[in-house]
Design a protein around this motif. Structure first.
Motif, short mmCIF file in Angstrom:
data_model
loop_
_atom_site.label_atom_id
_atom_site.label_comp_id
_atom_site.label_asym_id
_atom_site.label_seq_id
_atom_site.Cartn_x
_atom_site.Cartn_y
_atom_site.Cartn_z
N UNK A 118 0.82 -1.21 0.00
CA UNK A 118 0.00 0.00 0.00
C UNK A 118 0.85 1.26 0.00
N UNK A 119 0.25 2.34 -0.48
CA UNK A 119 0.85 3.67 -0.37
C UNK A 119 0.27 4.29 0.89
N UNK A 120 1.09 4.45 1.91
CA UNK A 120 0.63 5.02 3.16
C UNK A 120 1.77 5.80 3.80
N UNK A 121 1.42 6.68 4.72
CA UNK A 121 2.43 7.44 5.46
C UNK A 121 3.31 8.26 4.53
N UNK A 122 4.64 7.99 4.56
CA UNK A 122 5.59 8.75 3.76
C UNK A 122 5.49 8.45 2.27
N UNK A 123 4.83 7.37 1.91
CA UNK A 123 4.72 6.99 0.50
C UNK A 123 3.58 7.70 -0.22
N UNK A 124 2.74 8.44 0.52
CA UNK A 124 1.67 9.20 -0.12
C UNK A 124 2.26 10.45 -0.76
N UNK A 125 1.71 10.91 -1.88
CA UNK A 125 2.22 12.11 -2.54
C UNK A 125 1.97 13.36 -1.70
N UNK A 126 2.83 14.35 -1.87
CA UNK A 126 2.68 15.62 -1.15
C UNK A 126 1.62 16.52 -1.77
N UNK A 127 1.38 16.37 -3.07
CA UNK A 127 0.41 17.21 -3.76
C UNK A 127 -1.02 16.81 -3.38
N UNK A 128 -1.95 17.71 -3.58
CA UNK A 128 -3.34 17.48 -3.21
C UNK A 128 -4.03 16.48 -4.14
N UNK A 129 -3.61 16.40 -5.38
CA UNK A 129 -4.22 15.54 -6.39
C UNK A 129 -5.69 15.86 -6.63
N UNK A 130 -6.09 17.09 -6.31
CA UNK A 130 -7.48 17.51 -6.51
C UNK A 130 -7.75 17.67 -7.99
N UNK A 131 -8.95 17.33 -8.41
CA UNK A 131 -9.37 17.45 -9.79
C UNK A 131 -10.62 18.31 -9.84
N UNK A 132 -10.86 18.97 -10.97
CA UNK A 132 -12.11 19.73 -11.08
C UNK A 132 -13.29 18.77 -11.10
N UNK A 133 -14.46 19.22 -10.65
CA UNK A 133 -15.63 18.35 -10.64
C UNK A 133 -15.98 17.87 -12.04
N UNK A 134 -16.41 16.62 -12.13
CA UNK A 134 -16.81 16.05 -13.41
C UNK A 134 -18.21 16.52 -13.77
N UNK A 135 -18.47 16.62 -15.05
CA UNK A 135 -19.81 16.99 -15.51
C UNK A 135 -20.79 15.87 -15.21
N UNK A 136 -22.04 16.25 -15.02
CA UNK A 136 -23.07 15.26 -14.72
C UNK A 136 -24.34 15.63 -15.47
N UNK A 137 -25.11 14.64 -15.90
CA UNK A 137 -26.35 14.95 -16.62
C UNK A 137 -27.43 15.56 -15.74
N UNK A 138 -27.25 15.55 -14.43
CA UNK A 138 -28.28 16.08 -13.54
C UNK A 138 -28.18 17.59 -13.37
N UNK A 139 -27.15 18.21 -13.91
CA UNK A 139 -26.99 19.66 -13.78
C UNK A 139 -28.01 20.34 -14.70
N UNK A 140 -28.73 21.31 -14.16
CA UNK A 140 -29.72 22.01 -14.96
C UNK A 140 -29.74 23.48 -14.57
#
Length: 154
Positions: A118-140
């Motif tokens: 597993x990737x845990x503790x010190x092996x996790x990346x320092x960056x947030x790895x955040x992504x923009x929200x994905x589009x969804x068909x429910x948006x109106x």
């Protein structure tokens, strides 16, 4: 892993999906299909990546998983399906009926078992790895609020 109720599972190069899961026998079990959650590609996959998060949303661990589909009528199904169904929240009817419905509707019960370091503790990346929200068909487009009476302006 034994306290997990939600896991972020990614199959291949697809984005990770938040899936309800049940920990059992050192693995996570996920049910998907008609009347249950959607997990595209998981039932036919041989491997996936599983990410578990803490109470405050922070990633705790990410690990590679071996994906095994549990087939109705086998001994593995008879042992695992009732235990997973018993942990299913908001299920209508008794556990036995839920297991029967899963088998009849063609739902996939998949076992995600650890298949590497597993990737845990010190092996996790320092960056947030955040992504923009994905589009969804429910948006109106939102409408103007409904008003029962006319508003007079002076």
């Amino acid at each position: 892993m034994k306290k997990a109720a939600i896991a972020w599972v990614s199959v291949g190069d697809r984005p990770a999906l938040a899936l309800w899961c049940a920990p059992l026998e050192g693995a996570l079990f996920v049910v998907s299909g008609p009347g249950e959650q959607s997990a595209p590609g998981l039932a036919d996959a041989t491997g996936a990546r599983v990410t578990l998060r803490g109470d405050h949303g922070g990633r705790i661990v990410t690990w590679p998983a071996r994906v095994t589909r549990v087939t109705p009528g086998t001994e593995a199904w008879e042992n695992a399906a009732p235990l997973v169904a018993a942990k299913r929240l908001n299920a209508s009817g008794p556990t036995a009926d839920l297991v029967t419905r899963w088998a009849a509707d063609g739902c996939a019960l998949t076992r995600l078992s650890p298949a590497g370091d597993p990737d845990a503790g010190d092996r996790l990346p320092d960056a947030a790895l955040a992504e923009p929200p994905r589009g969804a068909p429910v948006v109106r487009v939102t409408r103007k609020p409904f008003r029962l009476h006319r508003v007079r302006r002076r």
